[in-house]
Design an enzyme around this catalytic site. Structure first.
Site, PDB file in Angstrom:
ATOM      1  N   ASN A  78       0.865  -1.182   0.000  1.00 44.13           N
ATOM      2  CA  ASN A  78       0.000   0.000   0.000  1.00 44.13           C
ATOM      3  C   ASN A  78       0.899   1.228   0.000  1.00 44.13           C
ATOM      4  O   ASN A  78       1.487   1.570   1.018  1.00 44.13           O
ATOM      5  CB  ASN A  78      -0.890  -0.033   1.253  1.00 44.13           C
ATOM      6  CG  ASN A  78      -1.723   1.223   1.388  1.00 44.13           C
ATOM      7  OD1 ASN A  78      -1.758   2.060   0.496  1.00 44.13           O
ATOM      8  ND2 ASN A  78      -2.424   1.341   2.516  1.00 44.13           N
ATOM      9  N   TRP A  79       0.986   1.851  -1.156  1.00 45.10           N
ATOM     10  CA  TRP A  79       1.911   2.992  -1.283  1.00 45.10           C
ATOM     11  C   TRP A  79       1.373   4.234  -0.590  1.00 45.10           C
ATOM     12  O   TRP A  79       2.097   5.218  -0.453  1.00 45.10           O
ATOM     13  CB  TRP A  79       2.181   3.286  -2.762  1.00 45.10           C
ATOM     14  CG  TRP A  79       2.954   2.220  -3.488  1.00 45.10           C
ATOM     15  CD1 TRP A  79       3.366   1.007  -2.989  1.00 45.10           C
ATOM     16  CD2 TRP A  79       3.418   2.265  -4.843  1.00 45.10           C
ATOM     17  NE1 TRP A  79       4.040   0.303  -3.947  1.00 45.10           N
ATOM     18  CE2 TRP A  79       4.092   1.047  -5.102  1.00 45.10           C
ATOM     19  CE3 TRP A  79       3.313   3.202  -5.875  1.00 45.10           C
ATOM     20  CZ2 TRP A  79       4.667   0.759  -6.346  1.00 45.10           C
ATOM     21  CZ3 TRP A  79       3.879   2.919  -7.107  1.00 45.10           C
ATOM     22  CH2 TRP A  79       4.557   1.710  -7.337  1.00 45.10           C
ATOM     23  N   LYS A  80       0.106   4.217  -0.204  1.00 50.16           N
ATOM     24  CA  LYS A  80      -0.531   5.393   0.425  1.00 50.16           C
ATOM     25  C   LYS A  80      -0.300   6.613  -0.478  1.00 50.16           C
ATOM     26  O   LYS A  80      -0.186   6.453  -1.698  1.00 50.16           O
ATOM     27  CB  LYS A  80      -0.015   5.580   1.849  1.00 50.16           C
ATOM     28  CG  LYS A  80      -0.174   4.296   2.673  1.00 50.16           C
ATOM     29  CD  LYS A  80       0.022   4.466   4.143  1.00 50.16           C
ATOM     30  CE  LYS A  80      -0.120   3.109   4.819  1.00 50.16           C
ATOM     31  NZ  LYS A  80      -0.056   3.200   6.281  1.00 50.16           N
ATOM     32  N   HIS A 128      -9.396   0.671   5.099  1.00 53.81           N
ATOM     33  CA  HIS A 128      -8.119   0.937   5.760  1.00 53.81           C
ATOM     34  C   HIS A 128      -8.361   1.862   6.956  1.00 53.81           C
ATOM     35  O   HIS A 128      -9.206   2.755   6.895  1.00 53.81           O
ATOM     36  CB  HIS A 128      -7.141   1.577   4.769  1.00 53.81           C
ATOM     37  CG  HIS A 128      -5.748   1.623   5.300  1.00 53.81           C
ATOM     38  ND1 HIS A 128      -5.332   2.568   6.202  1.00 53.81           N
ATOM     39  CD2 HIS A 128      -4.688   0.804   5.088  1.00 53.81           C
ATOM     40  CE1 HIS A 128      -4.071   2.341   6.514  1.00 53.81           C
ATOM     41  NE2 HIS A 128      -3.646   1.270   5.849  1.00 53.81           N
ATOM     42  N   GLU A 161      -6.848   4.350   7.990  1.00 54.13           N
ATOM     43  CA  GLU A 161      -6.725   5.787   7.705  1.00 54.13           C
ATOM     44  C   GLU A 161      -8.019   6.319   7.102  1.00 54.13           C
ATOM     45  O   GLU A 161      -8.402   7.463   7.353  1.00 54.13           O
ATOM     46  CB  GLU A 161      -5.509   6.035   6.795  1.00 54.13           C
ATOM     47  CG  GLU A 161      -4.212   5.850   7.578  1.00 54.13           C
ATOM     48  CD  GLU A 161      -3.032   5.343   6.781  1.00 54.13           C
ATOM     49  OE1 GLU A 161      -3.029   5.440   5.538  1.00 54.13           O
ATOM     50  OE2 GLU A 161      -2.085   4.824   7.416  1.00 54.13           O
ATOM     51  N   GLU A 180      -4.880  -5.111  10.693  1.00 52.90           N
ATOM     52  CA  GLU A 180      -3.918  -4.019  10.847  1.00 52.90           C
ATOM     53  C   GLU A 180      -4.200  -3.278  12.155  1.00 52.90           C
ATOM     54  O   GLU A 180      -5.027  -2.356  12.175  1.00 52.90           O
ATOM     55  CB  GLU A 180      -4.029  -3.034   9.674  1.00 52.90           C
ATOM     56  CG  GLU A 180      -3.649  -3.640   8.342  1.00 52.90           C
ATOM     57  CD  GLU A 180      -3.102  -2.585   7.381  1.00 52.90           C
ATOM     58  OE1 GLU A 180      -2.059  -2.844   6.782  1.00 52.90           O
ATOM     59  OE2 GLU A 180      -3.704  -1.512   7.252  1.00 52.90           O
ATOM     60  N   GLY A 234       2.792   2.329  10.781  1.00 56.35           N
ATOM     61  CA  GLY A 234       3.716   3.449  10.617  1.00 56.35           C
ATOM     62  C   GLY A 234       4.444   3.837  11.893  1.00 56.35           C
ATOM     63  O   GLY A 234       5.073   4.888  11.953  1.00 56.35           O
ATOM     64  N   SER A 274       3.861  -2.078  10.366  1.00 57.84           N
ATOM     65  CA  SER A 274       5.306  -2.096  10.585  1.00 57.84           C
ATOM     66  C   SER A 274       5.949  -3.430  10.207  1.00 57.84           C
ATOM     67  O   SER A 274       6.880  -3.884  10.870  1.00 57.84           O
ATOM     68  CB  SER A 274       5.644  -1.715  12.040  1.00 57.84           C
ATOM     69  OG  SER A 274       5.215  -0.397  12.306  1.00 57.84           O
ATOM     70  N   GLY A 296       3.034  -1.107   4.244  1.00 56.89           N
ATOM     71  CA  GLY A 296       3.042   0.321   3.952  1.00 56.89           C
ATOM     72  C   GLY A 296       4.444   0.799   3.614  1.00 56.89           C
ATOM     73  O   GLY A 296       4.941   0.588   2.503  1.00 56.89           O
ATOM     74  N   GLY A 297       5.103   1.410   4.584  1.00 58.15           N
ATOM     75  CA  GLY A 297       6.399   2.046   4.347  1.00 58.15           C
ATOM     76  C   GLY A 297       7.411   1.163   3.634  1.00 58.15           C
ATOM     77  O   GLY A 297       8.103   1.624   2.719  1.00 58.15           O
TER      78      GLY A 297
HETATM   79  P1  13P Z   1       3.241   0.349   7.655  1.00 58.67           P
HETATM   80  O1  13P Z   1       3.755  -0.915   7.054  1.00 58.67           O
HETATM   81  O2  13P Z   1       3.940   1.579   7.153  1.00 58.67           O
HETATM   82  O3  13P Z   1       3.175   0.276   9.146  1.00 58.67           O
HETATM   83  O4  13P Z   1       1.730   0.530   7.140  1.00 58.67           O
HETATM   84  C1  13P Z   1       0.868  -0.531   7.230  1.00 58.67           C
HETATM   85  C2  13P Z   1      -0.359  -0.205   6.455  1.00 58.67           C
HETATM   86  O5  13P Z   1      -1.134   0.641   6.831  1.00 58.67           O
HETATM   87  C3  13P Z   1      -0.570  -0.913   5.204  1.00 58.67           C
HETATM   88  O6  13P Z   1      -1.862  -0.708   4.731  1.00 58.67           O
END
Ligand code: 13P
Length: 253
Positions: free
Chosen positions: A9-11, A95, A97, A167, A173, A212, A233-234
């Site tokens: 997920n590149w956000k 998600h 967010e 999640e 994050g 993470s 994510g990251g």
């Molecule tokens: P991180 O891997 O950056 O913690 O993010 C997880 C995430 O929200 C993937 O959708």
């Protein structure tokens, strides 16, 4: 045996140049004959170009969100059929967010999953508790509420090709991942809850862990019995990290 999924997920990150470089690095170092399904989810505006760059590769494309409506006067929204049209096979729904920053309710998330599945997209349904919920011993209650809202509206059929991603919000994050045992506990709970409706589908459902995940912790998380890959994510923005995570998922199950 369940085929693992690793989804990046590149956000809201990247640019045309950065995406092209990332994809090129992924493709040039990606092992052949991957067992795990590998999905990348760039921002909407980059999907079409990513589809072009990924054509012929083992990487699949996913959207980060989808509108619950099929078409019409919904400024700023993107429908399931549009995502399909530009080459997406997966879409993330619910998600944290979206739930927290944009106030998406359990019912709206359920309608998004319904819309996506109806157009042949494979939903990746995200669930997960906040830190205060965990500290108060409400993790299972929160996850059950989020999951049940979707199962009530959509049934279990979307899980045959789609997935659930656990999640925990406090792990996203933050650099603080759930322990493998914490993840396994909630994943087993999710599977049991699905099994109460359909045992066959529950056994086949891919349950991904997100929060993470890094090259250094992926193998121990994916080694757990009910962890079938990850939503990253990251670490999905760095080709070497993401490929190491993908290799760890390839071995799980
Ligand atoms: P991180 O891997 O950056 O913690 O993010 C997880 C995430 O929200 C993937 O959708």
């Amino acid at each position: 045996m369940r085929r693992p999924i690793v989804a990046g997920n590149w956000k809201m990150h990247g640019s045309r140049a950065e995406n092209a470089e990332l994809i090129e690095n992924l493709l040039s170092h990606c092992p052949e004959n991957l067992r795990a399904a590998c999905v990348v989810c760039p921002p909407f505006v980059y999907l079409q170009e990513a589809a072009r760059l990924l054509r012929g590769s083992p990487f699949l494309l996913g959207g980060q969100d989808v509108c619950a409506e099929s078409h019409g006067a919904f400024t700023g929204e993107v429908s399931a059929s549009m995502l399909k049209d530009v080459g997406c096979e997966y879409v993330i729904a619910g998600h944290s967010e979206r739930r927290l920053l944009y106030r998406e309710s359990d019912q709206l998330v359920a309608r998004k999953v319904h819309a996506a599945h109806g157009k042949g997209l494979q939903p990746i349904l995200c669930v997960g508790e906040q830190l205060a919920d965990r500290d108060a011993g409400r993790t299972h209650d929160v996850v059950a509420r989020q999951l049940d809202a979707v199962l009530e509206l959509c049934g279990t059929a979307f899980l045959e090709q789609g997935a659930v991603a656990y999640e925990p919000v406090w792990a996203i994050g933050t650099g603080r991942n759930a322990t493998p045992e914490q993840a396994q506990d909630v994943h087993a709970f999710i599977r049991t809850r699905i099994a109460a409706r359909d045992a066959r589908i529950a056994a086949a459902t891919r349950i991904l862990y997100g929060g993470s995940v890094k090259a250094g912790n992926a193998a121990e998380l994916f080694a757990m019995a009910d962890v079938d890959g990850g939503l990253i994510g990251g670490a999905s923005l760095k080709a070497d990290e993401f490929l190491t995570i993908l290799a760890a998922a390839d071995k799980c199950g």
